[in-house]
Design a protein around this motif. Structure first.
Motif, PDB file in Angstrom:
ATOM      1  N   ARG A  18      -8.320   2.766  10.549  1.00 52.05           N
ATOM      2  CA  ARG A  18      -7.592   1.426   9.627  1.00 52.05           C
ATOM      3  C   ARG A  18      -7.800   0.290  10.504  1.00 52.05           C
ATOM      4  NH1 ARG A  18      -6.577  -1.248   5.348  1.00 52.05           N
ATOM      5  NH2 ARG A  18      -4.293  -1.725   4.972  1.00 52.05           N
ATOM      6  N   GLN A  75      -9.022  -1.941  -0.141  1.00 52.45           N
ATOM      7  CA  GLN A  75      -7.444  -1.862  -0.705  1.00 52.45           C
ATOM      8  C   GLN A  75      -7.394  -1.931  -2.011  1.00 52.45           C
ATOM      9  OE1 GLN A  75      -4.497  -2.781   1.986  1.00 52.45           O
ATOM     10  NE2 GLN A  75      -2.602  -2.272   0.371  1.00 52.45           N
ATOM     11  N   SER A  94     -13.824   9.805   1.303  1.00 54.93           N
ATOM     12  CA  SER A  94     -14.099   8.655   0.301  1.00 54.93           C
ATOM     13  C   SER A  94     -14.467   7.451   1.170  1.00 54.93           C
ATOM     14  CB  SER A  94     -13.153   8.225  -0.876  1.00 54.93           C
ATOM     15  OG  SER A  94     -11.912   7.858  -0.087  1.00 54.93           O
ATOM     16  N   HIS A 147      -7.599   4.926  -7.054  1.00 56.67           N
ATOM     17  CA  HIS A 147      -7.706   4.616  -5.781  1.00 56.67           C
ATOM     18  C   HIS A 147      -6.569   5.164  -5.071  1.00 56.67           C
ATOM     19  CE1 HIS A 147      -8.395   1.951  -2.193  1.00 56.67           C
ATOM     20  NE2 HIS A 147      -7.081   1.734  -2.312  1.00 56.67           N
ATOM     21  N   GLY A 167       0.744  -0.983  -0.052  1.00 57.86           N
ATOM     22  CA  GLY A 167      -0.225   0.009  -0.095  1.00 57.86           C
ATOM     23  C   GLY A 167       0.882   1.154  -0.052  1.00 57.86           C
ATOM     24  N   LEU A 168       0.168   2.601  -0.213  1.00 59.25           N
ATOM     25  CA  LEU A 168       0.868   3.696  -0.321  1.00 59.25           C
ATOM     26  C   LEU A 168       1.563   4.074   1.000  1.00 59.25           C
ATOM     27  CD1 LEU A 168       1.229   6.107  -2.096  1.00 59.25           C
ATOM     28  CD2 LEU A 168      -1.026   7.106  -1.269  1.00 59.25           C
ATOM     29  N   GLY A 169       1.289   3.945   2.048  1.00 57.41           N
ATOM     30  CA  GLY A 169       2.021   4.323   3.228  1.00 57.41           C
ATOM     31  C   GLY A 169       3.265   3.550   3.451  1.00 57.41           C
ATOM     32  N   ASN A 170       3.036   2.096   3.326  1.00 55.28           N
ATOM     33  CA  ASN A 170       4.375   1.304   3.286  1.00 55.28           C
ATOM     34  C   ASN A 170       5.306   1.765   2.112  1.00 55.28           C
ATOM     35  OD1 ASN A 170       4.103  -1.027   5.072  1.00 55.28           O
ATOM     36  ND2 ASN A 170       2.157  -0.934   4.263  1.00 55.28           N
ATOM     37  N   THR A 207     -11.196   9.556   7.950  1.00 53.22           N
ATOM     38  CA  THR A 207     -10.595   8.674   6.778  1.00 53.22           C
ATOM     39  C   THR A 207     -10.961   7.273   7.340  1.00 53.22           C
ATOM     40  OG1 THR A 207      -8.402   8.557   7.390  1.00 53.22           O
ATOM     41  CG2 THR A 207      -9.004  10.521   5.965  1.00 53.22           C
ATOM     42  N   SER A 208     -11.495   6.269   6.280  1.00 58.93           N
ATOM     43  CA  SER A 208     -11.572   4.850   6.530  1.00 58.93           C
ATOM     44  C   SER A 208     -12.031   4.463   5.097  1.00 58.93           C
ATOM     45  CB  SER A 208     -12.747   4.835   7.464  1.00 58.93           C
ATOM     46  OG  SER A 208     -13.338   3.558   7.415  1.00 58.93           O
ATOM     47  N   LEU A 209     -11.764   3.169   5.026  1.00 54.58           N
ATOM     48  CA  LEU A 209     -12.274   2.371   3.690  1.00 54.58           C
ATOM     49  C   LEU A 209     -13.893   2.249   3.888  1.00 54.58           C
ATOM     50  CD1 LEU A 209      -9.550  -0.379   3.393  1.00 54.58           C
ATOM     51  CD2 LEU A 209     -10.051   1.544   1.809  1.00 54.58           C
ATOM     52  N   SER A 262      -0.754   1.604  11.518  1.00 58.17           N
ATOM     53  CA  SER A 262      -1.081   1.745  10.132  1.00 58.17           C
ATOM     54  C   SER A 262       0.117   2.800   9.791  1.00 58.17           C
ATOM     55  CB  SER A 262      -2.374   2.547   9.976  1.00 58.17           C
ATOM     56  OG  SER A 262      -2.519   3.079   8.578  1.00 58.17           O
ATOM     57  N   THR A 263       0.605   2.522   8.432  1.00 58.92           N
ATOM     58  CA  THR A 263       1.784   3.009   7.831  1.00 58.92           C
ATOM     59  C   THR A 263       1.011   4.566   7.205  1.00 58.92           C
ATOM     60  OG1 THR A 263       1.670   1.822   5.669  1.00 58.92           O
ATOM     61  CG2 THR A 263       3.150   1.515   7.474  1.00 58.92           C
ATOM     62  N   PHE A 264      -0.218   4.209   6.884  1.00 61.56           N
ATOM     63  CA  PHE A 264      -0.986   5.394   6.302  1.00 61.56           C
ATOM     64  C   PHE A 264      -0.902   6.484   7.360  1.00 61.56           C
ATOM     65  CE2 PHE A 264      -5.311   7.336   5.049  1.00 61.56           C
ATOM     66  CZ  PHE A 264      -5.494   7.048   3.652  1.00 61.56           C
ATOM     67  N   GLU A 310      -6.058  11.929   0.614  1.00 62.97           N
ATOM     68  CA  GLU A 310      -6.401  12.119   2.322  1.00 62.97           C
ATOM     69  C   GLU A 310      -5.561  12.066   3.345  1.00 62.97           C
ATOM     70  OE1 GLU A 310      -9.614   8.804   2.655  1.00 62.97           O
ATOM     71  OE2 GLU A 310     -10.210   9.443   0.613  1.00 62.97           O
TER      72      GLU A 310
HETATM   73  P1  GDP Z   1      -1.467   0.390   6.350  1.00 63.60           P
HETATM   74  O1  GDP Z   1      -1.802  -0.872   5.380  1.00 63.60           O
HETATM   75  O2  GDP Z   1      -2.533   1.139   7.035  1.00 63.60           O
HETATM   76  O3  GDP Z   1      -0.175   0.528   6.862  1.00 63.60           O
HETATM   77  O4  GDP Z   1      -1.343   1.555   4.939  1.00 63.60           O
HETATM   78  P2  GDP Z   1      -1.039   1.365   3.336  1.00 63.60           P
HETATM   79  O5  GDP Z   1      -1.146   2.784   3.021  1.00 63.60           O
HETATM   80  O6  GDP Z   1       0.337   0.855   3.350  1.00 63.60           O
HETATM   81  O7  GDP Z   1      -2.072   0.546   2.850  1.00 63.60           O
HETATM   82  C1  GDP Z   1      -3.437   0.547   3.079  1.00 63.60           C
HETATM   83  C2  GDP Z   1      -4.198   1.139   1.591  1.00 63.60           C
HETATM   84  O8  GDP Z   1      -5.243   0.856   1.615  1.00 63.60           O
HETATM   85  C3  GDP Z   1      -3.913   2.608   1.701  1.00 63.60           C
HETATM   86  O9  GDP Z   1      -2.645   2.812   0.678  1.00 63.60           O
HETATM   87  C4  GDP Z   1      -5.041   2.832   0.491  1.00 63.60           C
HETATM   88  O10 GDP Z   1      -5.033   2.308  -0.672  1.00 63.60           O
HETATM   89  C5  GDP Z   1      -6.045   2.033   1.385  1.00 63.60           C
HETATM   90  N1  GDP Z   1      -6.767   2.636   2.353  1.00 63.60           N
HETATM   91  C6  GDP Z   1      -6.548   2.290   3.570  1.00 63.60           C
HETATM   92  N2  GDP Z   1      -7.287   3.216   4.573  1.00 63.60           N
HETATM   93  C7  GDP Z   1      -7.782   4.124   3.647  1.00 63.60           C
HETATM   94  C8  GDP Z   1      -8.415   5.326   3.758  1.00 63.60           C
HETATM   95  O11 GDP Z   1      -8.883   5.788   5.002  1.00 63.60           O
HETATM   96  N3  GDP Z   1      -8.655   6.139   2.689  1.00 63.60           N
HETATM   97  C9  GDP Z   1      -8.510   5.830   1.491  1.00 63.60           C
HETATM   98  N4  GDP Z   1      -8.848   6.468   0.458  1.00 63.60           N
HETATM   99  N5  GDP Z   1      -7.729   4.488   1.475  1.00 63.60           N
HETATM  100  C10 GDP Z   1      -7.536   3.880   2.271  1.00 63.60           C
END
Ligand code: GDP
Length: 478
Positions: free
Chosen positions: A286, A372, A367, A379, A99-102, A336-338, A402-404, A386
């Protein structure tokens, strides 16, 4: 917002105390100059040594970057497989995973490694990552060109790849006395790496890597804290970062500027919903396992935390709002949440019932993507928008692990209240706690003492490297 006109020179504040190079065209990357109008300016200035190191790096990147003469020479060296001392550029190529945070945290780690070892960082940008970031370095690109000779091989590179550094060490194909070194090696630095991959963190093994021009790194972890344990980097790191808690804060603000496309999403949302409030609170939710952490439990945990820490007011459930009140302080909550569940609950609560202290609370969620989908570019753009919006909030509440959330807190320079992880449907006590350091947590640190050749708790060796608040086996800088 919009403190500067397009013709004015960026102020030193806009350049983050010298962190950003002044000579990048404004229109190509609006966020670079405008972020400062949205995000609080940092109380922590980068060290002059870091600033000069970054300017030096930019020169190196310009000289060795894609399409330059030196790059072409180095590509020949790569293809031939043999080290040719006439080319004097060395590289780290970063490959995405997760994911993006990672991704952001591992790219930052790869960049610091490049800084410390005089290498140039190149990013393999797959289509899911396009249009996310501006180019961070002046007059040069950090994107790996598509005609990179081993492009097709990059996809197959994983933990079991025979030419990974770890596997070559394990199979004794390479060691500290190998004379004929290859021109390229693969480093596997992802969460499920093994003992031999982790020898990357030993000074002795680093000596092998020093002479290899091409290092291809598949990474999805914030491995940067472990570089602080290596004596080869110790002196340089102490000059670069007198304040250990600010490493990601500075490097993240230096590297990751939203593209104009994403910046538009961010600023229009901010102006429409968040700008007017007197206080802005970001809540990042998350959940890694819906079975062990049911939504009702998480909702309970959030409300207990925001109440206990006096971040949000209670409501009088017995009363209904008759007319909109406008007397108390106005607060905007950015969730922010899925999933939409938390937003709907909180929005209903504050729109239907009056608060006990007269504050007026409005709740927003940009959103709800449900799942994910890290291979989906749109996406990822939403996720990046966010993360940035969260980084602009005055107060942050984040989810453990959560790395996010780590990226948002680091870019924003805000120590969050961490919602501790719910295990087996049991809400932790205390429900949340304030982070003691701004740094992200390294979830998968090596636990090996390279000199003594035995296991060690790496959080006990130097005072500024300790276990994380949210994961007890993780380590972070303090
Ligand atoms: P982590 O898994 O929480 O450490 O974070 P990562 O960013 O590595 O992977 C989670 C991925 O799930 C994000 O990059 C997004 O693609 C999606 N995601 C998780 N939480 C959210 C959120 O609150 N909003 C949005 N738009 N996407 C999210």
């Amino acid at each position: 917002a919009g403190l500067m006109h397009d013709s004015s020179q960026p102020t030193s504040d806009a350049l983050l105390g010298g962190l950003l190079a002044p000579d990048i065209r404004r229109k190509s990357c609006l966020s670079r100059y405008q972020s400062i109008s949205y995000r609080k300016s940092s109380l922590h200035k980068p060290s002059p040594y870091l600033v000069s190191k970054l300017r030096e790096y930019e020169k190196l990147h310009k000289r060795c970057g894609p399409y330059t003469k030196s790059y072409k020479k180095s590509i020949k060296e790569l293809v031939s497989g043999q080290i040719d001392s006439s080319s004097n550029c060395r590289y780290v190529v970063w490959l995405a995973n997760c994911g993006l945070g990672n991704r952001i945290l591992s790219m930052t780690s790869a960049f610091l490694y490049a800084l410390l070892t005089d290498r140039v960082l190149l990013i393999n940008e797959e289509s899911d990552m396009s249009n996310m970031f501006c180019e961070p370095f002046p007059d040069a690109s950090w994107i790996l060109p598509e005609d990179f000779p081993f492009m097709n091989q990059l996809y197959s590179f994983g933990r079991d790849y025979a030419q990974s550094f770890g596997n070559m060490l394990e199979n004794r194909i390479i060691n500290t006395s190998t004379e004929l070194l290859p021109s390229c090696l693969y480093l596997y630095l992802s969460h499920d790496y093994d003992h031999h991959d982790k020898l990357f963190f030993c000074d002795q093994e680093q000596a092998i890597l020093r002479n290899i021009p091409w290092l291809i790194m598949k990474a999805n972890i914030y491995f940067l804290p472990s570089l602080f344990l290596m004596s080869s980097f110790e002196e340089e790191l102490s000059k670069l970062f007198p304040d250990k808690e600010m490493v990601f804060h500075h490097l993240g603000r230096y590297l990751f500027h939203p593209s104009n496309q994403v910046w538009k999403l961010i600023t229009s949302y901010y102006k429409k919903y968040l700008a007017k409030a007197e206080e802005r609170i970001g809540i990042q939710i998350r959940i890694f396992d819906n079975k062990t952490s049911p939504v009702e439990h998480v909702m309970d945990q959030i409300l207990t935390c925001t109440d206990k820490e006096k971040l949000l007011p209670r409501v009088d459930m017995g009363k209904s709002i008759v007319a909109p009140s406008g007397k108390g302080k106005s607060k905007a909550v950015l969730i922010t949440s899925l999933v939409p569940y938390y937003y709907e609950k909180m929005m209903n609560m504050y729109s239907k019932h009056p608060t006990l202290n007269g504050e007026v609370v409005a709740v927003y969620q940009p959103s709800h993507e449900e799942e994910q989908q890290s291979e989906n570019n749109v996406h990822n753009q939403k996720a990046w928008a966010e993360i940035n919006l969260l980084s602009m909030m005055d107060v942050l509440v984040t989810s453990a692990w959560s790395t996010f959330g780590y990226v948002a807190q680091g870019l924003g320079g805000k120590k969050p209240w961490i919602l501790y992880k719910i295990e087996n449907k049991t809400i932790p006590d205390p429900v949340c706690g304030r982070a003691k350091s701004l740094e992200p947590c390294f979830h998968a640190p090596p636990v090996y003492d390279c000199k003594a050749k035995r296991e060690v708790d790496t959080a006990t060796i130097i005072p500024y490297l300790r276990h994380c608040e949210d994961i007890y086996w993780g380590i972070k800088l303090f």
